[in-house]
Design a protein around this motif. Structure first.
Motif, short mmCIF file in Angstrom:
data_model
loop_
_atom_site.label_atom_id
_atom_site.label_comp_id
_atom_site.label_asym_id
_atom_site.label_seq_id
_atom_site.Cartn_x
_atom_site.Cartn_y
_atom_site.Cartn_z
N GLY A 98 0.81 -1.20 0.00
CA GLY A 98 0.00 0.00 0.00
C GLY A 98 0.85 1.26 0.00
O GLY A 98 2.00 1.27 -0.45
N VAL A 99 0.30 2.37 0.53
CA VAL A 99 0.99 3.65 0.51
C VAL A 99 2.13 3.64 1.53
O VAL A 99 1.92 3.32 2.70
CB VAL A 99 0.01 4.81 0.80
CG1 VAL A 99 0.76 6.14 0.84
CG2 VAL A 99 -1.08 4.85 -0.27
N ILE A 100 3.30 4.01 1.08
CA ILE A 100 4.49 4.06 1.93
C ILE A 100 5.00 5.49 1.95
O ILE A 100 5.14 6.13 0.90
CB ILE A 100 5.59 3.12 1.40
CG1 ILE A 100 5.06 1.68 1.34
CG2 ILE A 100 6.84 3.20 2.26
CD1 ILE A 100 6.04 0.71 0.73
N GLY A 101 5.28 6.01 3.16
CA GLY A 101 5.78 7.37 3.31
C GLY A 101 7.24 7.50 2.92
O GLY A 101 7.99 6.52 2.91
N PRO A 102 7.68 8.71 2.61
CA PRO A 102 9.07 8.92 2.17
C PRO A 102 10.10 8.58 3.23
O PRO A 102 11.24 8.27 2.90
CB PRO A 102 9.10 10.40 1.79
CG PRO A 102 7.96 11.03 2.54
CD PRO A 102 6.90 9.97 2.62
N ASP A 103 9.73 8.66 4.52
CA ASP A 103 10.71 8.35 5.56
C ASP A 103 11.15 6.90 5.52
O ASP A 103 12.21 6.54 6.05
CB ASP A 103 10.11 8.66 6.94
CG ASP A 103 8.84 7.87 7.20
OD1 ASP A 103 7.99 7.79 6.28
OD2 ASP A 103 8.67 7.35 8.31
#
Length: 749
Positions: free
Chosen positions: A538-543
C-alpha cells in the motif's frame, strides 16, 4: 594349545614299516598316482605361469624403463615450470611492492608541503622497504635530497628519459634495481621519487630458488635482450652462444612459453610490471645418460624417484599449508584475519550449539584522527594493543580477529546480552587504561552484536552486527541486532528489489502541500512530495524509502521521476486551460553531489520536452549541500546551469547549518525556506532573528517561505514580518493532486 595339537599329530604319524608298500618295491595306489600326476601338471602349469609372468615383468620393466624416462622428463619439466613460475612470482612481488611503495610516497610528497621533506623522512621510508637508498630528483635541478647509496643514480638519470612521465622499474646492471614515480612539486618543476634496491637482493632471490645442477636460470630484459642474471648448474657445459641461440627460438608474447626446444625444456615466465622474463633451461638428455649409466640399480632409482616424488609432494603440501596459513593470518597482529576467523567459527559453532554464540563487531571511531595525530606507526601499535587485549579475554571455543583497517570481530559464547555487554565494556576499559597511560587519550568504539542463531550463519551475523553498529556513532555502547531490525532490513530489501518495477509502473505519485501567500491577492504555490503506492504494502511514506534510495544510489532516478511528473502535471493544466500553480521540487544532496556539474542538462531536457514556461518550477536544494567551502565553485556552476534553463532555485532548511549568511553571500538563489527549527519553542529573540532574516532576504531580492507552521498566531506574526509565503499544517497537509485542485480553487475564491 598349539603345542598340544602338534604333539597329537606327531603321535598319529605311522612309521615307514607300518605304511602300505613299505617293502622292496614302492606300491602306489591308483588314486595316489592320479593325485601325483595332477600335482606334476599343476607344477608345470605354475612354472609356465611363472615364466610368462617373469617375461611379462621383464617386458613390463623394459616398457616401464622407456615410460619412466618419458615420465621423468615430463615430471621434471612440470617441476621446473612450477618452480620457474613461482620464482617469477616472487620477483614480481618484490618489484610490485617497490613500485607501489615509491608511487605512494610520490603521491604523499605531492600533497604535503615541501618543508616536510627531510632526510629523516627518507631514511625512515627507506628502512620500511629495506631499500639501499632513496632520492627526490627534479628535471632541472638533479638530486634535490637523497639518503643512502645513490652512486648509480646520476648515470641512470641521463639515460632514462621517461622518468618524468610515468612510474618506471629500471636497473643498472650488476648494481641496482630502481623504482621511480613522478609527481608535481610546489615549484612547478617535474619531480620524481627514486627508490634504489641492491641488485644483489634480486640475485639472492634467484639463487635461493630450487636449482638443480643440470639447470640454467636466466633473468632476461626483453627490451634490450640483455641478461640481467645468469646461473648455471655445475653439470651444465652449454656455452653462452648456444644459450642465446636457444632463447632466440622462444615463442613470442601471448604464446605458450613452457616448451621443448632442441631437446631442452625451457620455462619462461614474465615478471609482472617489467619487461623481464625469468627463464629456466634443463637439458633432457642428462636423464638418458644417467639411466644408461645406472641401469644396474634400476630399482634403487625407482625408490629414489618415489622418495623424490614423496618429498616433492610433502614440500608442496607443506607449502600449500603454509600459504593457506598466511592467507588466514593478519600480518599486523599475527592473529587470524576475517577468513581465518570464519574458518574457526565454522569449526567451533558446528561442534557446539550455535544458540549460545554471538558475533560482536567493533569499529574504532574516527581512526583517521589517530593516524594523523599520532602517526601511522603509533596507530598500528594501538591496533595491536586492541587485538591482544581482546585475545587475552577469549575463552575456549571463542575467537577474535582484525577485519579491515580498524575493525575487530569477536566470537563470544555467552547466554545473555548483559554478559556480552559486561565483557566488551571490561575489555574496552582495559584498552583505554593502556592508551591513557601511553598517549594521555582514550578511544571509542562503535559496537554491534548479533547472535548467530538470529542471522543463520557467522558471515551473515558479522554483516548484521556491522549494520547495527553503524547506527551508533560510538560511545562504547553495544547495539544488538534483533528481530525488529531484521524485519526492517527485510522490508528495505523488498523495497529495493521492487523499486525499478515501481518506477516503470508509475507506482510513485506526488502530493502537493500549499505554500500560501501572506498577501491574499497572490495565488498560492505548492511543494511536490512523493509517495509510494506499493503493489503489496500500500501507501508508503518517504521516511521509509528515501534514506534507502540515498544509500543505494537510486535517489537520482526518483528525483528525475518526480520532476517529470510535475512537468507532466503543469503541461496538463496548461492544456486544459486551468490555473497553473508554481511548484517546487526537491533534489537530493546525494543526487547533486554524484550528478556532476552537468546535472542541470537532464532537468532542462525534461522541461523542454513538456514545454514548461520559465519560472514555473523551482528546485529546492538542502542547505547542507552548500556548507562545504571547497565545493563552492562546483555548486555555483550547477546553480547557474539550473537558472540558465529557466528553473528557479530555492535554499531549503535555511538556518539549519549555522552558515546561512555565508551561503547568501556566495550563491544566487530565488527563494530561501526558513527551517522549522526557527518556530519551535519561539521567543521574542527568535522572532527578531526571523524578522531580520526576512528583511535581509528581501534586500537581496529573494522570496522567503516559512515551513512547518501549525498555529494561526505564527501566521499573523509572519504576516507582520512580511514573510512572502507560509507552508504547514495550519493550511493543509500534503494532499493528492485532485484534492489540491479543489483546495486551491476554494482558497482563491
Amino acid at each position: 594349545m598349539g603345542r598340544e595339537r602338534t604333539d597329537r599329530k606327531l603321535r598319529k604319524k605311522p612309521e615307514a614299516a607300518d605304511r602300505p608298500g613299505s617293502g622292496s618295491f614302492l606300491f602306489i595306489p591308483e588314486g595316489k598316482k592320479n593325485e601325483r600326476d595332477m600335482k606334476k601338471q599343476t607344477g608345470k602349469l605354475l612354472t609356465a605361469v611363472l615364466i610368462i609372468m617373469t617375461a611379462l615383468i621383464l617386458g613390463g620393466l623394459c616398457w616401464n624403463t622407456f615410460s619412466l624416462q618419458r615420465g621423468l622428463n615430463q615430471t621434471v619439466a612440470q617441476y621446473v615450470a612450477d618452480n620457474n613460475r613461482q620464482l617469477a612470482d616472487h620477483i614480481s612481488f618484490r618489484i610490485r611492492a617497490g613500485r607501489e611503495f615509491v608511487t605512494d610516497l610520490a603521491d604523499t610528497l605531492g600533497r604535503m608541503p615541501g618543508f616536510l621533506l627531510t632526510q629523516d623522512l627518507l631514511s625512515r621510508k627507506a628502512a620500511a622497504m629495506e631499500l639501499e637508498g632513496i632520492a627526490v630528483v627534479s628535471e632541472t635541478g638533479g638530486v634535490k635530497m637523497a639518503f643512502g647509496n645513490t652512486s648509480s643514480l646520476e648515470r641512470w638519470l641521463q639515460e632514462e628519459g621517461e622518468i618524468w612521465e610515468k612510474p618506471l622499474v629500471s636497473y643498472v646492471k650488476d648494481q641496482n634495481i630502481l623504482f621511480s614515480a613522478p609527481y608535481a612539486s610546489e615549484e612547478g618543476s617535474r619531480t620524481a621519487v627514486v627508490g634504489i634496491q641492491e641488485y644483489q637482493d634480486i640475485q639472492d632471490l634467484v639463487k635461493r630458488a630450487d636449482h638443480q645442477k643440470n639447470e640454467i636460470s636466466i633473468l632476461l630484459d626483453t627490451g634490450t635482450d640483455e641478461w640481467m642474471m645468469l646461473e648455471k648448474g655445475a653439470d651444465i657445459l652449454m656455452p653462452d652462444e648456444q644459450i642465446r641461440t636457444l632463447l632466440a627460438q622462444l615463442p613470442g608474447p601471448g604464446e605458450e612459453r613452457h616448451v621443448n626446444i632442441g631437446g631442452n625444456f625451457v620455462a619462461a615466465d614474465p615478471v609482472e610490471g617489467t619487461k623481464w622474463l625469468q627463464i629456466t633451461v634443463i637439458p633432457f638428455d642428462f636423464l638418458t645418460r644417467r639411466a644408461g649409466k645406472y641401469a644396474d640399480i634400476y630399482f634403487l632409482l625407482i625408490l629414489t624417484a618415489l622418495a623424490v616424488f614423496g618429498a616433492s609432494l610433502f614440500l608442496i603440501v607443506r607449502a600449500a599449508a603454509r600459504k593457506e596459513q598466511m592467507l588466514l593470518t593478519d600480518s599486523l597482529t599475527g592473529g587470524c584475519n576475517r577468513d581465518g576467523f570464519l574458518k574457526l567459527c565454522g569449526e567451533y559453532v558446528n561442534r557446539r550449539n550455535q544458540a549460545g554464540y554471538s558475533v560482536a563487531c567493533l569499529n574504532v571511531s574516527d581512526f583517521r584522527r589517530i593516524n594523523s595525530y599520532w602517526g601511522e606507526e603509533e596507530g598500528n601499535r594501538i591496533l595491536q594493543i586492541i587485538y591482544h587485549t581482546f585475545s587475552e579475554d577469549m575463552g575456549e571455543g571463542e575467537a577474535v580477529c582484525r577485519s579491515g583497517m580498524d575493525h575487530f570481530v569477536l566470537l563470544l559464547k555467552e547466554k545473555t546480552d548483559e554478559a556480552i555487554t559486561l565483557r566488551i565494556r571490561s575489555a574496552t576499559e582495559r584498552i583505554n587504561e593502556v592508551i591513557r597511560r601511553r598517549y594521555l587519550d582514550t578511544i571509542e568504539f562503535a559496537i554491534g552484536v548479533c547472535r548467530i542463531a538470529v542471522a543463520g550463519n557467522p558471515s551473515k551475523a558479522i554483516s548484521s552486527a556491522i549494520f547495527v553498529g553503524k547506527q551508533k556513532a560510538g560511545g562504547n555502547v553495544c547495539a544488538f541486532y534483533d528481530e525488529g531490525i531484521a524485519s526492517k532490513l527485510s522490508l528495505e530489501k523488498e523495497l529495493e528489489e521492487s523499486f525499478d518495477a515501481s518506477i516503470q509502473n508509475r507506482d510513485f505519485f506526488i502530493c502537493l502541500q500549499p505554500k500560501v501567500a501572506s498577501r491574499r491577492q497572490e495565488p498560492c504555490q505548492a511543494e511536490a512530495l512523493v509517495r509510494w503506492l506499493h503493489p503489496q504494502r500500500g501507501v508508503i511514506g518517504p521516511d521509509q524509502f528515501i534514506p534507502l534510495l540515498e544509500r543505494n544510489g537510486k535517489i537520482g532516478e526518483l528525483d528525475l521521476y518526480v520532476f517529470e511528473e510535475v512537468c507532466r502535471l503543469s503541461a496538463e493544466w496548461i492544456r486544459r486551460g486551468k490555473s497553473v500553480t508554481e511548484i517546487s521540487v526537491n533534489i537530493s544532496r546525494f543526487h547533486l553531489k554524484n550528478g556532476g556539474t552537468q546535472i542541470w542538462k537532464k532537468y532542462g531536457q525534461i522541461k523542454e520536452k513538456y514545454r514548461i514556461p520559465d519560472g514555473m518550477i523551482e528546485l529546492e536544494l538542502t542547505e547542507t549541500i552548500l556548507i562545504d567551502t571547497s565545493q563552492v565553485g562546483f555548486v555555483k556552476e550547477i546553480l547557474n546551469g539550473f537558472r540558465s534553463c529557466g528553473l528557479k532555485v530555492a535554499l531549503d532548511d535555511f538556518g539549519f547549518a549555522y552558515s546561512s549568511l555565508t551561503m547568501l553571500k556566495e550563491f544566487e538563489v530565488d527563494t530561501i525556506k526558513l527551517d522549522r527549527s526557527f518556530f519551535l519553542n519561539e521567543s521574542k529573540r527568535s522572532r527578531k532573528v526571523v524578522a531580520n532574516v526576512i528583511r535581509l532576504a528581501h534586500s537581496l531580492d529573494m522570496c522567503v517561505v516559512a515551513e512547518g507552521i501549525e498555529e494561526e498566531e505564527q501566521v499573523e506574526a509572519l504576516r507582520e514580518m512580511r514573510c512572502d509565503r507560509i507552508q504547514g499544517y495550519v493550511y493543509s497537509r500534503p494532499i493528492p493532486v485532485e484534492e489540491f485542485e479543489v483546495w486551491r480553487d476554494e482558497h482563491e475564491k
